[in-house]
Design a protein around this motif. Structure first.
Motif, PDB file in Angstrom:
ATOM      1  N   LYS A   1       0.832  -1.204   0.000  1.00 25.08           N
ATOM      2  CA  LYS A   1       0.000   0.000   0.000  1.00 25.08           C
ATOM      3  C   LYS A   1       0.869   1.257   0.000  1.00 25.08           C
ATOM      4  O   LYS A   1       0.584   2.222  -0.720  1.00 25.08           O
ATOM      5  CB  LYS A   1      -0.933  -0.016   1.209  1.00 25.08           C
ATOM      6  N   ARG A   2       1.924   1.237   0.797  1.00 25.72           N
ATOM      7  CA  ARG A   2       2.816   2.388   0.875  1.00 25.72           C
ATOM      8  C   ARG A   2       3.512   2.638  -0.472  1.00 25.72           C
ATOM      9  O   ARG A   2       3.612   3.778  -0.942  1.00 25.72           O
ATOM     10  CB  ARG A   2       3.840   2.165   1.990  1.00 25.72           C
ATOM     11  N   ARG A   3       3.970   1.548  -1.114  1.00 26.47           N
ATOM     12  CA  ARG A   3       4.636   1.702  -2.413  1.00 26.47           C
ATOM     13  C   ARG A   3       3.686   2.255  -3.471  1.00 26.47           C
ATOM     14  O   ARG A   3       4.064   3.114  -4.275  1.00 26.47           O
ATOM     15  CB  ARG A   3       5.218   0.361  -2.868  1.00 26.47           C
ATOM     16  N   ILE A   4       2.439   1.761  -3.475  1.00 28.76           N
ATOM     17  CA  ILE A   4       1.477   2.231  -4.471  1.00 28.76           C
ATOM     18  C   ILE A   4       1.162   3.707  -4.246  1.00 28.76           C
ATOM     19  O   ILE A   4       1.150   4.509  -5.190  1.00 28.76           O
ATOM     20  CB  ILE A   4       0.189   1.385  -4.421  1.00 28.76           C
ATOM     21  N   ARG A   5       0.899   4.074  -3.002  1.00 30.78           N
ATOM     22  CA  ARG A   5       0.595   5.485  -2.713  1.00 30.78           C
ATOM     23  C   ARG A   5       1.779   6.389  -3.063  1.00 30.78           C
ATOM     24  O   ARG A   5       1.596   7.465  -3.650  1.00 30.78           O
ATOM     25  CB  ARG A   5       0.221   5.638  -1.241  1.00 30.78           C
ATOM     26  N   ASN A   6       2.986   5.968  -2.696  1.00 28.63           N
ATOM     27  CA  ASN A   6       4.170   6.770  -2.997  1.00 28.63           C
ATOM     28  C   ASN A   6       4.406   6.879  -4.499  1.00 28.63           C
ATOM     29  O   ASN A   6       4.809   7.934  -5.009  1.00 28.63           O
ATOM     30  CB  ASN A   6       5.405   6.179  -2.314  1.00 28.63           C
ATOM     31  N   MET A   7       4.155   5.772  -5.220  1.00 31.37           N
ATOM     32  CA  MET A   7       4.329   5.785  -6.670  1.00 31.37           C
ATOM     33  C   MET A   7       3.384   6.782  -7.325  1.00 31.37           C
ATOM     34  O   MET A   7       3.785   7.591  -8.169  1.00 31.37           O
ATOM     35  CB  MET A   7       4.109   4.385  -7.237  1.00 31.37           C
ATOM     36  N   ILE A   8       2.108   6.744  -6.932  1.00 32.04           N
ATOM     37  CA  ILE A   8       1.130   7.652  -7.520  1.00 32.04           C
ATOM     38  C   ILE A   8       1.439   9.094  -7.136  1.00 32.04           C
ATOM     39  O   ILE A   8       1.372  10.011  -7.976  1.00 32.04           O
ATOM     40  CB  ILE A   8      -0.295   7.247  -7.098  1.00 32.04           C
ATOM     41  N   ALA A   9       1.809   9.330  -5.878  1.00 32.04           N
ATOM     42  CA  ALA A   9       2.152  10.691  -5.446  1.00 32.04           C
ATOM     43  C   ALA A   9       3.349  11.227  -6.221  1.00 32.04           C
ATOM     44  O   ALA A   9       3.378  12.398  -6.634  1.00 32.04           O
ATOM     45  CB  ALA A   9       2.439  10.704  -3.947  1.00 32.04           C
ATOM     46  N   HIS A  10       4.345  10.377  -6.421  1.00 29.47           N
ATOM     47  CA  HIS A  10       5.545  10.782  -7.170  1.00 29.47           C
ATOM     48  C   HIS A  10       5.190  11.125  -8.616  1.00 29.47           C
ATOM     49  O   HIS A  10       5.648  12.145  -9.151  1.00 29.47           O
ATOM     50  CB  HIS A  10       6.575   9.650  -7.137  1.00 29.47           C
TER      51      HIS A  10
ATOM     52  N   ARG B   1     -11.215  -3.921   6.563  1.00 20.39           N
ATOM     53  CA  ARG B   1      -9.793  -3.615   6.426  1.00 20.39           C
ATOM     54  C   ARG B   1      -9.160  -4.250   5.200  1.00 20.39           C
ATOM     55  O   ARG B   1      -7.999  -3.970   4.895  1.00 20.39           O
ATOM     56  CB  ARG B   1      -9.037  -4.002   7.692  1.00 20.39           C
ATOM     57  N   ILE B   2      -9.890  -5.092   4.487  1.00 14.94           N
ATOM     58  CA  ILE B   2      -9.338  -5.625   3.251  1.00 14.94           C
ATOM     59  C   ILE B   2      -9.524  -4.654   2.083  1.00 14.94           C
ATOM     60  O   ILE B   2      -9.025  -4.879   0.998  1.00 14.94           O
ATOM     61  CB  ILE B   2      -9.954  -6.995   2.884  1.00 14.94           C
ATOM     62  N   ARG B   3     -10.232  -3.540   2.330  1.00 16.70           N
ATOM     63  CA  ARG B   3     -10.450  -2.534   1.284  1.00 16.70           C
ATOM     64  C   ARG B   3      -9.281  -1.568   1.245  1.00 16.70           C
ATOM     65  O   ARG B   3      -8.755  -1.162   2.281  1.00 16.70           O
ATOM     66  CB  ARG B   3     -11.758  -1.795   1.568  1.00 16.70           C
ATOM     67  N   PHE B   4      -8.894  -1.167   0.045  1.00 16.70           N
ATOM     68  CA  PHE B   4      -7.753  -0.262  -0.148  1.00 16.70           C
ATOM     69  C   PHE B   4      -8.154   0.793  -1.167  1.00 16.70           C
ATOM     70  O   PHE B   4      -8.597   0.445  -2.271  1.00 16.70           O
ATOM     71  CB  PHE B   4      -6.525  -1.049  -0.620  1.00 16.70           C
TER      72      PHE B   4
END
Length: 214
Positions: A37-46, A206-209
């Motif tokens: 989740k952290r990698r996906i969010r950081n990728m999109i933010a970048h 909590r399985i929702r993202f």
């Protein structure tokens, strides 16, 4: 969901499947999900900082759990075997029937002006580059957006405590007539999964993202 993706046409929507490393320890899945989740969010933010087209990108997904026996690897199909090898199928286990958990993400991606290939390549470049780890399929152009979203949600939330649920309905002849053959998870695995799922606040929620558009 209809509100979240209101006005987004079929050609800008896609079904994402993202595989996570298999593990013998169900307790390790939370850390793997959190890192992803952290990698996906950081990728999109970048990407948004570099390219305004990414402002419209959004994702709603659900984490799903499959399981196999440790000794099942040789019997997998070619692509699944390659994927599991590359993602780190455990080298050792107490028994051949030891459970290997396979977490993965299914989700709806609204791409805006970003192409499917561009989004998938961005995921692969940020720690998800194993063979068959990332799959991004277009929505059915012949169906309505609402119908397609419903189909994806049903697919993403199809979780069943069965090993080969796709084969359900196959009848087996016997002295008493045909019977429905089912292959349930073991009671131990059902209990382990339920306890893991409920070990934190939210349960199934909590399985929702979600990653929202700007």
């Amino acid at each position: 969901m209809k509100q979240a993706f209101a006005g987004v046409p079929n050609e800008q929507l896609a079904l994402l499947t993202l595989l996570l490393p298999p593990t013998l320890q169900l307790s390790s899945v939370d850390a793997s999900i959190a890192a992803t989740k952290r990698r996906i969010r950081n990728m999109i933010a970048h990407r948004r900082r570099q390219d305004p087209r990414w402002d419209a990108v959004q994702l709603t997904g659900w984490w799903e759990m499959d399981r196999d026996g440790f000794g099942d690897l040789p019997g997998f199909g070619r692509n699944k075997r390659i994927a599991m090898d590359a993602l780190g199928w455990p080298l050792f286990a107490p028994r051949d029937d030891s459970t290997v958990w396979r977490p993965h993400l299914h989700g709806i991606v609204a791409l805006g002006e970003v192409s499917r290939e561009e989004f998938a390549d961005a995921l692969r470049a940020k720690g998800h580059g194993a063979p068959y780890q990332v799959d991004l399929q277009p929505f059915d152009a012949t169906g309505s957006v609402v119908k397609n979203i419903k189909s994806v949600i049903r697919y993403a939330l199809k979780f069943r405590i069965e090993t080969v649920f796709k084969a359900n309905g196959v009848a087996s002849g016997g002295a008493g007539g045909d019977v429905l053959v089912r292959s349930w998870w073991s009671n131990e695995d059902i209990r382990s999964y339920a306890e893991w799922l409920m070990s934190k606040r939210g349960g199934f929620e909590r399985i929702r993202f979600v990653v929202r558009s700007c």
